[in-house]
Design a protein around this motif. Structure first.
Motif, PDB file in Angstrom:
ATOM      1  N   GLU A 262       0.903  -1.167  -0.045  1.00 46.32           N
ATOM      2  CA  GLU A 262       0.193  -0.048  -0.045  1.00 46.32           C
ATOM      3  C   GLU A 262       0.854   1.220  -0.131  1.00 46.32           C
ATOM      4  O   GLU A 262       0.350   2.243  -0.369  1.00 46.32           O
ATOM      5  N   SER A 263       1.906   1.262   0.752  1.00 47.28           N
ATOM      6  CA  SER A 263       3.017   2.185   0.708  1.00 47.28           C
ATOM      7  C   SER A 263       4.424   1.496   0.458  1.00 47.28           C
ATOM      8  O   SER A 263       4.542   0.518   1.062  1.00 47.28           O
ATOM      9  N   PRO A 264       5.214   2.301  -0.101  1.00 43.64           N
ATOM     10  CA  PRO A 264       6.882   1.971  -0.219  1.00 43.64           C
ATOM     11  C   PRO A 264       7.477   1.739   0.921  1.00 43.64           C
ATOM     12  O   PRO A 264       8.599   1.117   1.113  1.00 43.64           O
ATOM     13  N   LEU A 265       6.898   2.459   1.985  1.00 40.19           N
ATOM     14  CA  LEU A 265       7.780   2.325   3.387  1.00 40.19           C
ATOM     15  C   LEU A 265       7.069   1.273   4.372  1.00 40.19           C
ATOM     16  O   LEU A 265       7.426   1.135   5.417  1.00 40.19           O
ATOM     17  N   GLN A 266       6.122   0.493   3.825  1.00 46.86           N
ATOM     18  CA  GLN A 266       5.247  -0.374   4.864  1.00 46.86           C
ATOM     19  C   GLN A 266       6.370  -1.503   5.317  1.00 46.86           C
ATOM     20  O   GLN A 266       5.973  -1.882   6.613  1.00 46.86           O
ATOM     21  N   HIS A 267       7.105  -1.876   4.694  1.00 50.31           N
ATOM     22  CA  HIS A 267       8.142  -2.995   5.131  1.00 50.31           C
ATOM     23  C   HIS A 267       9.032  -2.489   6.248  1.00 50.31           C
ATOM     24  O   HIS A 267       9.028  -3.062   7.244  1.00 50.31           O
ATOM     25  N   TYR A 268       9.601  -1.335   6.150  1.00 47.37           N
ATOM     26  CA  TYR A 268      10.437  -0.807   6.871  1.00 47.37           C
ATOM     27  C   TYR A 268       9.650  -0.716   8.174  1.00 47.37           C
ATOM     28  O   TYR A 268      10.039  -0.874   9.374  1.00 47.37           O
ATOM     29  N   ASN A 269       8.592   0.121   8.021  1.00 43.93           N
ATOM     30  CA  ASN A 269       7.867   0.624   9.302  1.00 43.93           C
ATOM     31  C   ASN A 269       7.530  -0.680  10.120  1.00 43.93           C
ATOM     32  O   ASN A 269       7.447  -0.634  11.292  1.00 43.93           O
ATOM     33  N   SER A 270       6.579  -1.487   9.333  1.00 43.62           N
ATOM     34  CA  SER A 270       6.512  -2.737  10.207  1.00 43.62           C
ATOM     35  C   SER A 270       7.435  -3.580  10.819  1.00 43.62           C
ATOM     36  O   SER A 270       7.181  -3.659  11.932  1.00 43.62           O
ATOM     37  N   LEU A 271       8.609  -3.773  10.368  1.00 47.47           N
ATOM     38  CA  LEU A 271       9.670  -4.262  10.924  1.00 47.47           C
ATOM     39  C   LEU A 271      10.322  -3.407  12.057  1.00 47.47           C
ATOM     40  O   LEU A 271      10.692  -4.268  12.957  1.00 47.47           O
ATOM     41  N   LEU A 272      10.330  -2.069  11.865  1.00 53.08           N
ATOM     42  CA  LEU A 272      10.938  -1.419  12.975  1.00 53.08           C
ATOM     43  C   LEU A 272       9.892  -1.483  14.231  1.00 53.08           C
ATOM     44  O   LEU A 272      10.332  -1.592  15.371  1.00 53.08           O
ATOM     45  N   THR A 273       8.479  -1.413  13.697  1.00 52.84           N
ATOM     46  CA  THR A 273       7.505  -1.458  14.829  1.00 52.84           C
ATOM     47  C   THR A 273       7.370  -2.866  15.858  1.00 52.84           C
ATOM     48  O   THR A 273       7.506  -2.914  16.884  1.00 52.84           O
ATOM     49  N   LEU A 274       7.500  -3.917  14.987  1.00 53.47           N
ATOM     50  CA  LEU A 274       7.538  -5.110  15.470  1.00 53.47           C
ATOM     51  C   LEU A 274       8.610  -5.524  16.510  1.00 53.47           C
ATOM     52  O   LEU A 274       8.683  -5.976  17.367  1.00 53.47           O
ATOM     53  N   SER A 275       9.989  -4.915  15.989  1.00 54.52           N
ATOM     54  CA  SER A 275      11.153  -5.126  16.802  1.00 54.52           C
ATOM     55  C   SER A 275      10.796  -4.538  18.059  1.00 54.52           C
ATOM     56  O   SER A 275      11.386  -4.830  19.205  1.00 54.52           O
ATOM     57  N   LYS A 276      10.215  -3.164  18.052  1.00 57.24           N
ATOM     58  CA  LYS A 276      10.221  -2.253  19.269  1.00 57.24           C
ATOM     59  C   LYS A 276       9.067  -3.152  20.416  1.00 57.24           C
ATOM     60  O   LYS A 276       8.950  -3.274  21.357  1.00 57.24           O
ATOM     61  N   LEU A 277       7.844  -3.421  19.558  1.00 55.52           N
ATOM     62  CA  LEU A 277       6.857  -4.286  20.187  1.00 55.52           C
ATOM     63  C   LEU A 277       7.386  -5.576  21.004  1.00 55.52           C
ATOM     64  O   LEU A 277       7.048  -5.890  21.913  1.00 55.52           O
ATOM     65  N   GLN A 278       8.074  -6.403  20.333  1.00 55.87           N
ATOM     66  CA  GLN A 278       8.773  -7.771  20.657  1.00 55.87           C
ATOM     67  C   GLN A 278       9.756  -7.515  22.000  1.00 55.87           C
ATOM     68  O   GLN A 278       9.532  -8.177  22.842  1.00 55.87           O
ATOM     69  N   ARG A 279      10.353  -6.088  21.919  1.00 57.05           N
ATOM     70  CA  ARG A 279      10.988  -5.831  23.205  1.00 57.05           C
ATOM     71  C   ARG A 279      10.298  -5.252  24.170  1.00 57.05           C
ATOM     72  O   ARG A 279      10.634  -5.638  25.597  1.00 57.05           O
ATOM     73  N   ASN A 280       8.952  -4.499  24.104  1.00 57.74           N
ATOM     74  CA  ASN A 280       8.284  -4.036  25.134  1.00 57.74           C
ATOM     75  C   ASN A 280       7.120  -4.391  25.728  1.00 57.74           C
ATOM     76  O   ASN A 280       6.746  -4.060  26.647  1.00 57.74           O
ATOM     77  N   SER A 281       6.496  -5.345  24.622  1.00 59.42           N
ATOM     78  CA  SER A 281       5.038  -5.551  24.940  1.00 59.42           C
ATOM     79  C   SER A 281       5.192  -7.001  25.505  1.00 59.42           C
ATOM     80  O   SER A 281       6.068  -7.766  25.436  1.00 59.42           O
ATOM     81  N   ASP A 282       3.960  -7.258  26.324  1.00 62.49           N
ATOM     82  CA  ASP A 282       3.971  -8.660  26.854  1.00 62.49           C
ATOM     83  C   ASP A 282       3.368  -9.799  25.866  1.00 62.49           C
ATOM     84  O   ASP A 282       3.473 -10.654  25.892  1.00 62.49           O
TER      85      ASP A 282
END
Ligand SMILES: Nc1nc2c(ncn2[C@@H]2O[C@H](COP(=O)(O)OP(=O)(O)OP(=O)(O)O)[C@@H](O)[C@H]2O)c(=O)[nH]1
Ligand SMILES: [Mg+2]
Length: 414
Positions: free
Chosen positions: A156-176
């Motif tokens: 949908e957006s050219p940045l979606q893969h970077y955005n998703s990866l960066l977000t998931l890395s933060k979620l994996q570290r900080n959420s339960d």
């Protein structure tokens, strides 16, 4: 035990709107005050970097005055811009945290926060990542759950893969726990049934029904005095995420009228992915099965015979002695009238294919230095971790940035 909901960005707020509409129909929610404060206001905070969506969704919901926090301009689908913010709108992060703190102070016993956001929008992904990090910092003893919505993989957006990866890395570290919903899956399911085109409203109603299937009060977790204490989201984490590094949940939900539990379960199991793209069997660490609309109190009895089938389809690991929890509720307020529903949330290997595709596509783009300047412009050194990430934690060259340990260990589950 109260929960504060935090809706971030367009997607998080639109899904939130559909969710709260359904929550409002549940009579046990009104009695318990775990979702709705005694002054009849939702325990929710709504954040977006632009006002359009917020002014639309606020109509008809019981949002407390001040709990809508908005900026003036969107974050242009850029994770870095959402995470670091702009100089003119630095207040967005502080104001959001302030409103969450005030809402938490209104809870008798605060148990945790559930955040809803997209993985690809600049606000949902970037500001969502930042809020998740700050919430973990401020409330280290409370739970933190993310309901994250992945974009259609076709792009949908050219940045979606970077955005998703960066977000998931933060979620994996900080959420339960991360309940990962793929817009692709929701769309595909609805397109099978729908005659015309499928709108975001249709998708959000369907997503809200499965989230309500998990989060709304159940009879199984309601104490004998008869009033729910709102433990469902947190009991879900206890039951499905016994190993802290494996926290991705996949949800399947069906709701129909005039079907036996056996037929309903049969329909749900048809939609469960059993093999990865290489043909390997997917495994499940642990699952929760919720049956709603059980006014005849027959669900638990039926599950005695269905349990074996569910365990086989989900391919439960043999080293977890309790891979299946079963909850039931007489009412099904989120479903169509007279319908019963089954919802299964599973800590399941299906996430691995998605993460592998995401890493692969990000890496190809990164090697071609595509769009990197969009991130660097907003002060992000984080993009480097996209390039150095590989499926083995040993080859992560920027320590502590990306820990998708789940990818490393999932294949060994079964
Ligand atoms: N399921 C669902 N997905 C949505 C909805 N609205 C947007 N999306 C998805 O969310 C992604 C875009 O994120 P948005 O939430 O629109 O962006 P945002 O967080 O507001 O960020 P910016 O607008 O970039 O500041 C795309 O993948 C869309 O498909 C919605 O109502 N429901
Ligand atoms: Mg937006």
């Amino acid at each position: 035990m109260s929960t504060v909901y935090l809706h971030v960005g367009q997607c998080g707020n639109q899904v939130g709107h559909a969710f709260w509409k359904k929550v409002d129909k549940d009579s046990s929610v009104k009695e318990s005050h775990s979702y709705i404060h005694p002054d009849d206001k939702q325990r929710s905070v709504h954040v977006d970097s632009e006002p359009k969506v917020l002014s639309k969704i606020s109509k008809g919901l019981k949002i407390r005055e001040g709990n809508i926090v908005c900026g003036k301009r969107g974050r242009g689908t850029n994770w870095a811009l959402g995470y670091y913010g702009t100089q003119r709108e630095e207040h967005l992060l502080e104001d959001s945290l302030d409103r969450v703190r005030k809402e938490i102070e209104k809870c008798d016993a605060y148990s945790g926060c559930i955040m809803m956001h997209s993985l690809s929008g600049g606000t949902g992904s970037g500001l969502g990542s930042r809020l998740c990090e700050e919430m973990r910092d401020y409330y280290p003893l409370a739970h933190l759950m993310s309901c994250a919505f992945a974009p259609c993989i076709s792009g949908e957006s050219p940045l979606q893969h970077y955005n998703s990866l960066l977000t998931l890395s933060k979620l994996q570290r900080n959420s339960d726990c991360i309940i990962l919903t793929h817009n692709d899956d929701v769309l595909q399911n609805l397109e099978k049934k729908a005659k015309g085109s499928v709108s975001f409203d249709n998708m959000n109603t369907s997503i809200a029904a499965s989230l309500c299937g998990l989060f709304l009060p159940t009879d199984s977790l309601t104490p004998s005095r008869g009033v729910s204490i709102g433990m469902e989201p947190w009991e879900l984490i206890r039951a499905t995420c016994p190993v802290p590094g494996y926290k991705f949940l996949h949800v399947n939900h069906v709701s129909r009228s005039k079907l036996t539990w056996e037929a309903l379960m049969g329909q749900l199991l048809l939609g469960v992915r059993r093999y990865n793209t290489q043909g390997g069997a997917l495994g499940s660490l642990s699952s929760v099965v919720v049956g709603r609309g059980d006014s005849g109190k027959t669900f638990l009895y039926s599950m005695r015979t269905l349990e074996k089938k569910v365990k086989a389809v989900y391919n439960c690991v043999n080293w977890n002695p309790f891979p299946l929890d079963v909850w039931t509720a007489a009412a099904n307020p989120a479903g169509p009238r007279e319908a019963s529903s089954i919802t299964i949330a599973s800590n399941h290997g299906t996430v691995v294919d998605y993460l592998e595709t995401l890493v692969q596509r990000s890496k190809v783009m990164y090697d071609a230095t595509a769009y990197i300047h969009w991130y660097k412009r907003h002060g992000s050194g984080y993009v480097d971790c996209v390039a150095t990430y590989s499926l083995r934690p040993s080859s992560v060259t920027i320590p502590g940035m990306l820990y998708f340990q789940s990818v490393e260990y999932y294949p060994g589950f079964s």
